[in-house]
Design an enzyme around this catalytic site. Structure first.
Site, PDB file in Angstrom:
ATOM      1  N   VAL A  12      36.806  36.528  32.932  1.00 44.78           N
ATOM      2  CA  VAL A  12      36.569  36.320  31.501  1.00 44.78           C
ATOM      3  C   VAL A  12      35.570  37.340  30.961  1.00 44.78           C
ATOM      4  CG1 VAL A  12      35.755  34.689  29.755  1.00 44.78           C
ATOM      5  CG2 VAL A  12      37.132  33.867  31.669  1.00 44.78           C
ATOM      6  N   TYR A  56      29.124  30.485  39.897  1.00 44.84           N
ATOM      7  CA  TYR A  56      29.428  30.451  41.326  1.00 44.84           C
ATOM      8  C   TYR A  56      30.807  29.806  41.416  1.00 44.84           C
ATOM      9  CZ  TYR A  56      28.685  29.566  46.351  1.00 44.84           C
ATOM     10  OH  TYR A  56      28.782  29.555  47.722  1.00 44.84           O
ATOM     11  N   THR A  57      31.822  30.601  41.713  1.00 43.88           N
ATOM     12  CA  THR A  57      33.200  30.103  41.650  1.00 43.88           C
ATOM     13  C   THR A  57      33.844  29.885  43.013  1.00 43.88           C
ATOM     14  OG1 THR A  57      34.010  32.385  41.449  1.00 43.88           O
ATOM     15  CG2 THR A  57      33.606  31.164  39.400  1.00 43.88           C
ATOM     16  N   TYR A 120      31.276  22.162  43.973  1.00 45.44           N
ATOM     17  CA  TYR A 120      31.524  23.037  42.833  1.00 45.44           C
ATOM     18  C   TYR A 120      31.611  22.222  41.541  1.00 45.44           C
ATOM     19  CZ  TYR A 120      34.152  25.910  39.512  1.00 45.44           C
ATOM     20  OH  TYR A 120      34.579  26.562  38.380  1.00 45.44           O
ATOM     21  N   LYS A 124      28.978  22.298  38.318  1.00 43.98           N
ATOM     22  CA  LYS A 124      29.401  22.628  36.957  1.00 43.98           C
ATOM     23  C   LYS A 124      29.101  21.474  35.993  1.00 43.98           C
ATOM     24  CE  LYS A 124      31.378  25.815  35.683  1.00 43.98           C
ATOM     25  NZ  LYS A 124      30.862  27.093  35.079  1.00 43.98           N
TER      26      LYS A 124
END
Length: 282
Positions: A12, A56-57, A120, A124
């Site tokens: 993105v 952090y993906t 994760y 988020k």
């Protein structure tokens, strides 16, 4: 409008960098493992709005790296939002379908109860809560299944595997909306401008591609558009174990995003065609 973006090499962020008036910051300029630095950058910037496109993906890696995931995905956005609120700057935070538990078949509404399945998603969600708690002109934009011509993503993986193999087994019981990174970037910019004009539009929103589809059927369309003869066999998630659990239902109800900002769900099939065009030009 001048827009400051956290993130430089992600999908993105790469698309945001193509837009006029956007300045993207990489790790050397704003390391998200140091939330205080992020806060100071916003305090000293001359931007009219801030977008956080960094995260952090590593969904599986996060299971063994909780501390880093929490700092980057929860603590850093919270610090950014507080700094933006202190200056009355619009702040857009990109979030994820992983904040939900993936149960049922109905599209998730922004106000539905959350229930992340792994580190994760928890990290988020922590970021979401911190951003909302900071107040100000904020928008949390949950999205899903991001893809583009750059970075690591499902479309590029399928193109690579499809060129090497003539048969593949792909999960078919996870359903969601693949979303072009280019569309997310445009949506973030539009939302930031809207928040600048009307702080009353602050809140949590959803944005994903249409129509909703399984990973297996998504792959079939990618192969068809790319002219690759690959036979796809459907398998359940149970036959493709991963360290972190994936939500089975990633459908997102995006109606409030369209009603508030005039942003319709993008057709991911057109997005795949655009990616193929971009890759052929490279």
């Amino acid at each position: 409008m001048k827009v400051l973006v956290f993130g430089k090499t992600g999908q993105v962020a790469t698309e945001l960098a193509r837009l006029e008036g956007v300045t993207c910051l990489g790790r050397e300029e704003a390391d998200l493992t140091d939330p205080g630095t992020c806060e100071r950058v916003i305090a000293d910037c001359d931007a009219d709005a801030v977008i956080n496109a960094a995260a952090y993906t590593g969904v599986d890696k996060a299971e063994d790296d909780r501390d880093t995931a929490v700092i980057v995905n929860a603590m850093a956005p919270t610090a950014m939002a507080a700094a933006a609120a202190a200056r009355d700057l619009p702040f857009v935070q990109i979030s994820t379908d992983y904040v939900f538990d993936g149960s049922g078949t109905a599209p998730w509404q922004p106000g539905d109860a959350t229930g992340p399945l792994g580190v994760y998603g928890h990290s988020k969600l922590g970021g979401e809560r911190g951003v909302a708690g900071a107040g100000g002109r904020y928008a949390i934009l949950r999205t899903s299944w991001v893809f583009s011509a750059h970075g690591a993503n499902f479309v590029k993986t399928m193109l690579r595997l499809g060129a090497e193999r003539d048969t593949l087994t792909i999960v078919a019981d996870q359903i969601g909306g693949p979303t072009p990174a280019r569309a997310i970037a445009a949506a973030c910019r539009t939302i930031a401008q809207a928040l600048k004009e009307d702080p009353g539009k602050a809140g949590t929103y959803h944005f994903s591609g249409t129509p909703d589809v399984s990973w297996a059927d998504f792959a079939r369309d990618i192969f068809a558009q790319a002219g690759l003869a690959v036979d796809v066999t459907d398998i359940p998630t149970s036959e493709y174990p991963t360290p972190a659990a994936r939500p089975l239902n990633s459908r997102l109800d995006c109606s409030s995003t369209e009603a508030t900002f005039g942003i319709a769900r993008p057709d991911w099939r057109r997005g795949v065609a655009d990616v193929l065009t971009d890759l052929n030009r490279a």
